[in-house]
Write a protein that holds these residues in place. Sequence first.
Motif, PDB file in Angstrom:
ATOM      1  N   CYS A 290      71.102 -45.761  64.618  1.00  0.00           N
ATOM      2  CA  CYS A 290      70.569 -44.801  63.641  1.00  0.00           C
ATOM      3  C   CYS A 290      69.059 -44.621  63.713  1.00  0.00           C
ATOM      4  N   TYR A 291      68.350 -45.474  64.450  1.00  0.00           N
ATOM      5  CA  TYR A 291      66.887 -45.490  64.354  1.00  0.00           C
ATOM      6  C   TYR A 291      66.276 -44.136  64.709  1.00  0.00           C
ATOM      7  N   ARG A 292      66.777 -43.465  65.712  1.00  0.00           N
ATOM      8  CA  ARG A 292      66.182 -42.203  66.157  1.00  0.00           C
ATOM      9  C   ARG A 292      66.946 -40.980  65.629  1.00  0.00           C
ATOM     10  N   MET A 293      67.747 -41.165  64.600  1.00  0.00           N
ATOM     11  CA  MET A 293      68.587 -40.087  64.088  1.00  0.00           C
ATOM     12  C   MET A 293      67.758 -38.875  63.669  1.00  0.00           C
ATOM     13  N   SER A 294      66.705 -39.087  62.882  1.00  0.00           N
ATOM     14  CA  SER A 294      65.978 -37.950  62.319  1.00  0.00           C
ATOM     15  C   SER A 294      65.281 -37.124  63.381  1.00  0.00           C
ATOM     16  N   ASP A 295      64.644 -37.769  64.376  1.00  0.00           N
ATOM     17  CA  ASP A 295      63.895 -36.969  65.341  1.00  0.00           C
ATOM     18  C   ASP A 295      64.777 -36.367  66.420  1.00  0.00           C
ATOM     19  N   ILE A 296      65.896 -37.019  66.783  1.00  0.00           N
ATOM     20  CA  ILE A 296      66.774 -36.433  67.801  1.00  0.00           C
ATOM     21  C   ILE A 296      67.552 -35.254  67.223  1.00  0.00           C
ATOM     22  N   VAL A 297      68.055 -35.375  65.995  1.00  0.00           N
ATOM     23  CA  VAL A 297      68.765 -34.256  65.368  1.00  0.00           C
ATOM     24  C   VAL A 297      67.834 -33.052  65.243  1.00  0.00           C
ATOM     25  N   LEU A 298      66.581 -33.308  64.870  1.00  0.00           N
ATOM     26  CA  LEU A 298      65.607 -32.219  64.812  1.00  0.00           C
ATOM     27  C   LEU A 298      65.302 -31.669  66.199  1.00  0.00           C
ATOM     28  N   GLY A 299      65.194 -32.580  67.197  1.00  0.00           N
ATOM     29  CA  GLY A 299      64.792 -32.164  68.540  1.00  0.00           C
ATOM     30  C   GLY A 299      65.763 -31.224  69.216  1.00  0.00           C
ATOM     31  N   VAL A 300      67.035 -31.274  68.830  1.00  0.00           N
ATOM     32  CA  VAL A 300      68.026 -30.389  69.439  1.00  0.00           C
ATOM     33  C   VAL A 300      67.657 -28.922  69.226  1.00  0.00           C
ATOM     34  N   ILE A 301      67.080 -28.618  68.075  1.00  0.00           N
ATOM     35  CA  ILE A 301      66.901 -27.213  67.691  1.00  0.00           C
ATOM     36  C   ILE A 301      65.445 -26.756  67.733  1.00  0.00           C
ATOM     37  N   THR A 302      64.494 -27.657  68.047  1.00  0.00           N
ATOM     38  CA  THR A 302      63.082 -27.275  67.953  1.00  0.00           C
ATOM     39  C   THR A 302      62.719 -26.140  68.906  1.00  0.00           C
ATOM     40  N   ASN A 303      63.199 -26.187  70.151  1.00  0.00           N
ATOM     41  CA  ASN A 303      62.857 -25.115  71.089  1.00  0.00           C
ATOM     42  C   ASN A 303      63.456 -23.782  70.658  1.00  0.00           C
ATOM     43  N   VAL A 304      64.653 -23.821  70.087  1.00  0.00           N
ATOM     44  CA  VAL A 304      65.249 -22.605  69.535  1.00  0.00           C
ATOM     45  C   VAL A 304      64.397 -22.103  68.366  1.00  0.00           C
ATOM     46  N   PHE A 305      63.926 -23.030  67.538  1.00  0.00           N
ATOM     47  CA  PHE A 305      63.043 -22.694  66.413  1.00  0.00           C
ATOM     48  C   PHE A 305      61.777 -22.011  66.904  1.00  0.00           C
ATOM     49  N   TYR A 306      61.142 -22.571  67.939  1.00  0.00           N
ATOM     50  CA  TYR A 306      59.923 -21.956  68.472  1.00  0.00           C
ATOM     51  C   TYR A 306      60.193 -20.532  68.965  1.00  0.00           C
ATOM     52  N   GLN A 307      61.312 -20.358  69.650  1.00  0.00           N
ATOM     53  CA  GLN A 307      61.649 -19.034  70.179  1.00  0.00           C
ATOM     54  C   GLN A 307      61.929 -18.059  69.036  1.00  0.00           C
ATOM     55  N   ASN A 308      62.628 -18.540  67.995  1.00  0.00           N
ATOM     56  CA  ASN A 308      62.924 -17.691  66.845  1.00  0.00           C
ATOM     57  C   ASN A 308      61.666 -17.320  66.056  1.00  0.00           C
ATOM     58  N   MET A 309      60.669 -18.195  66.074  1.00  0.00           N
ATOM     59  CA  MET A 309      59.407 -17.933  65.376  1.00  0.00           C
ATOM     60  C   MET A 309      58.481 -17.005  66.172  1.00  0.00           C
ATOM     61  N   GLY A 310      58.896 -16.637  67.374  1.00  0.00           N
ATOM     62  CA  GLY A 310      58.116 -15.690  68.158  1.00  0.00           C
ATOM     63  C   GLY A 310      57.077 -16.305  69.068  1.00  0.00           C
ATOM     64  N   PHE A 311      57.094 -17.636  69.238  1.00  0.00           N
ATOM     65  CA  PHE A 311      56.149 -18.268  70.156  1.00  0.00           C
ATOM     66  C   PHE A 311      56.568 -17.969  71.597  1.00  0.00           C
ATOM     67  N   THR A 312      55.589 -17.643  72.430  1.00  0.00           N
ATOM     68  CA  THR A 312      55.882 -17.323  73.828  1.00  0.00           C
ATOM     69  C   THR A 312      56.099 -18.599  74.633  1.00  0.00           C
ATOM     70  N   LYS A 313      56.628 -18.446  75.850  1.00  0.00           N
ATOM     71  CA  LYS A 313      56.849 -19.603  76.717  1.00  0.00           C
ATOM     72  C   LYS A 313      55.540 -20.320  77.021  1.00  0.00           C
ATOM     73  N   ASP A 314      54.457 -19.563  77.226  1.00  0.00           N
ATOM     74  CA  ASP A 314      53.151 -20.175  77.486  1.00  0.00           C
ATOM     75  C   ASP A 314      52.667 -20.985  76.284  1.00  0.00           C
ATOM     76  N   GLU A 315      52.844 -20.448  75.085  1.00  0.00           N
ATOM     77  CA  GLU A 315      52.414 -21.165  73.883  1.00  0.00           C
ATOM     78  C   GLU A 315      53.202 -22.447  73.687  1.00  0.00           C
ATOM     79  N   VAL A 316      54.504 -22.379  73.862  1.00  0.00           N
ATOM     80  CA  VAL A 316      55.339 -23.566  73.710  1.00  0.00           C
ATOM     81  C   VAL A 316      55.011 -24.594  74.782  1.00  0.00           C
ATOM     82  N   ALA A 317      54.783 -24.120  76.012  1.00  0.00           N
ATOM     83  CA  ALA A 317      54.480 -25.033  77.112  1.00  0.00           C
ATOM     84  C   ALA A 317      53.188 -25.791  76.857  1.00  0.00           C
TER      85      ALA A 317
END
Length: 458
Positions: free
Chosen positions: A279-306
């Motif tokens: 359970c130790y990494r539960m909070s950050d791994i569950v969040l990490g699954v969707i973060t890149n989708v979140f960035y894309q949905n928020m309109g951040f470009t590939k260069d900005e995310v990179a």
Amino acid sequence: MTSSSDTADRLQDGHGWRDLLYHLLHDARVLRLFLLGFSSGLPLLLVFGTLSYWLAEAGIDRSTIGHISWVALAYGVKWVWSPLVDRLGLGALTRKLGRRRGWLLLTQLILIGGILGMALTDPAVSLERLVWLALLVAFTSATQDIAIDAYRIEVAEQRMQGLLASAYTLGYRLAMISASAGVLWIAAAFDPDEKTYQHVPWMIAYSAMAALMCVGMLTTLFSPEPDVPTGDSVTERRGSASLFDRVSAWFVAAVANPFVDFFRRYGVLALLILTLIACYRMSDIVLGVITNVFYQNMGFTKDEVASASKVYGVIMQLAGTALGGAAVYRFGVMPILFIGGLLSAATNLLFSVLAGIGHDYWWLIAVVGMDNLSAGVATAAFIAYLSSLTNVMYSATQYALFSSLMVLLPKFFGGFSGDLVNAWGYPQFFTFTALLGVPVLVLIALAWRYAPPVPARA
């Protein structure tokens, strides 16, 4: 000249990074582990975070992207076949290269083919085929990790292990930058229009990653096989004993004994420890699954995310790892394990703030920096904790068990991240992931009080 043992001691004292650079240039074993670390770190994000950004740009639904993240569960169950990698020979490959290098070369060849297959597959047209290829890459990558861990343990004496682990981690992190920021930069460079999806930029980017896997393959071919007995191999043992007796003896030595040893040392408290690990990494791994989708949905470009998430974020995580390592040395494992768990959960709330603000690059920088710094502290403490639980006699199998259990449940629940975002929205989802860290703090407190690490008996 500084000896390897002295260098390892200085690394533990926090004064050895100059020596690490020196040995990278002068000690072939350290350089090999640096390059093998690069080979180990490259495939992970290609089937996890980077893949999710690609799928989001291709128009795949968030729920589907979350479910596809389950391919990374292969890393969470690698302990199941780790005894095979630890003890099983590969016929001609083993005779030619040795047991460790045979497994390494086999997995690296498959990884090159699998990543290249992903590059040639457009998820907008053949999503199912891409998922199967990603699963192949994840399974093979987890197998390569088992072989590299065993190689690292066997290739040098115990006092060199800290230095080798540092070199491995450095190579691993550089590979993660390549597989995240590198892929996004390459895709952006060949993308004629960020507003419309094109397969060709991603094909070029993933093909480049397949080519980079040759670093590990060449390292394997030009490295010596560890000088350790291999008589335990099922394919190598001969004699008057029946096949059943040989396989039974192998099963006891390779599979049963590592688990028996752990439960013998901890008894019923082993269940508490395993629950904490799970359970130790539960909070950050569950969040990490969707973060890149979140960035894309928020309109951040590939260069900005990179630049923000994949370069600055990794640098901050390395800084957090260094800070966490120094803190563990000064204050011990359990206090920093607790602080790391608290910070990892609390910084998830910053993503809720970013979701309310929207497309703001400097807020992205701030959130990514704090999140990765806390993750680095937590990771340093957690690796030290797992290492303290491991018996060196069964290091490959026991560490595979711990590191697998560490990601199994978080990655499984992370597969539902897209469904939760669709149902709740991003702010509520990020708050939920922060709350997932509260039970972990209770488990750490209980383990701190009742289950301190028990030294392994020879």
